[in-house]
Write a protein that holds these residues in place. Structure first.
Motif: not given
Length: 176
Positions: A107, A113-115, A117-121
């Motif tokens: 994560n 980076q994975t949040f 909520t499953g969102a990635k950035q």
């Protein structure tokens, strides 16, 4: 308005013009006079004391080559320091990213980076590394540190460099 004093390509030194094969077809004698007696003498700028250890290592690595090619003067300290510090930043961020990527916790990897909520950035470390890379490329382009700039330089190999060590003396006798 057709342009201003900043329009067009930036001027190049006589050394760079000769290394590129004199594409502007300027007088060879004038270019050689400028090389022999440059308006800004070729010299290593004083190294700033605020550079990081990695930046100092980069400074010491490139300044001898820049002096040899006649592409640096005592006035180029800021541009050279900017390049060296950007390279040092890039190296530091790349080491951090590699270290983070090798850890089990996916994560908080160094690249993405994975949040919850499953969102990635893209991680902040990757963003900082990308910024340092852009700064290094931009500052380095002023000294010809890009593949395109090197492709345009037409440097001549020294005759002794064309032969193995044991044949250099013979080459020096025949080619000097």
């Amino acid at each position: 308005m057709a342009g201003n004093s900043n329009s067009g390509r930036p001027a190049q030194s006589a050394v760079v013009q000769l290394l590129k094969g004199n594409p502007g077809k300027k007088s060879f004698g004038d270019l050689m006079d400028e090389v022999k007696d440059p308006s800004v003498p070729v010299a290593a700028p004083p190294m700033p004391t605020c550079l990081s250890d990695e930046a100092v290592a980069e400074w010491e690595r490139i300044v001898p080559d820049l002096l040899l090619l006649g592409l640096v003067s005592s006035l180029d300290g800021m541009a050279l320091a900017t390049y060296c510090e950007a390279v040092a930043d890039w190296q530091r961020f790349r080491r951090l990213i590699t270290e983070m990527n090798s850890k089990v916790d996916s994560n908080h990897a160094g690249d993405v980076q994975t949040f919850a909520t499953g969102a990635k950035q893209i991680s902040v470390w990757r963003q900082l590394a990308n910024d340092a890379e852009k700064r290094a490329n931009s500052a380095g382009a002023q000294f010809g540190f890009s593949p395109v700039a090197r492709r345009n330089l037409k440097t001549m190999a020294q005759q002794g460099d064309l032969f193995p060590n044991e044949h250099r003396e013979a080459a020096a006798r025949y080619f000097s």
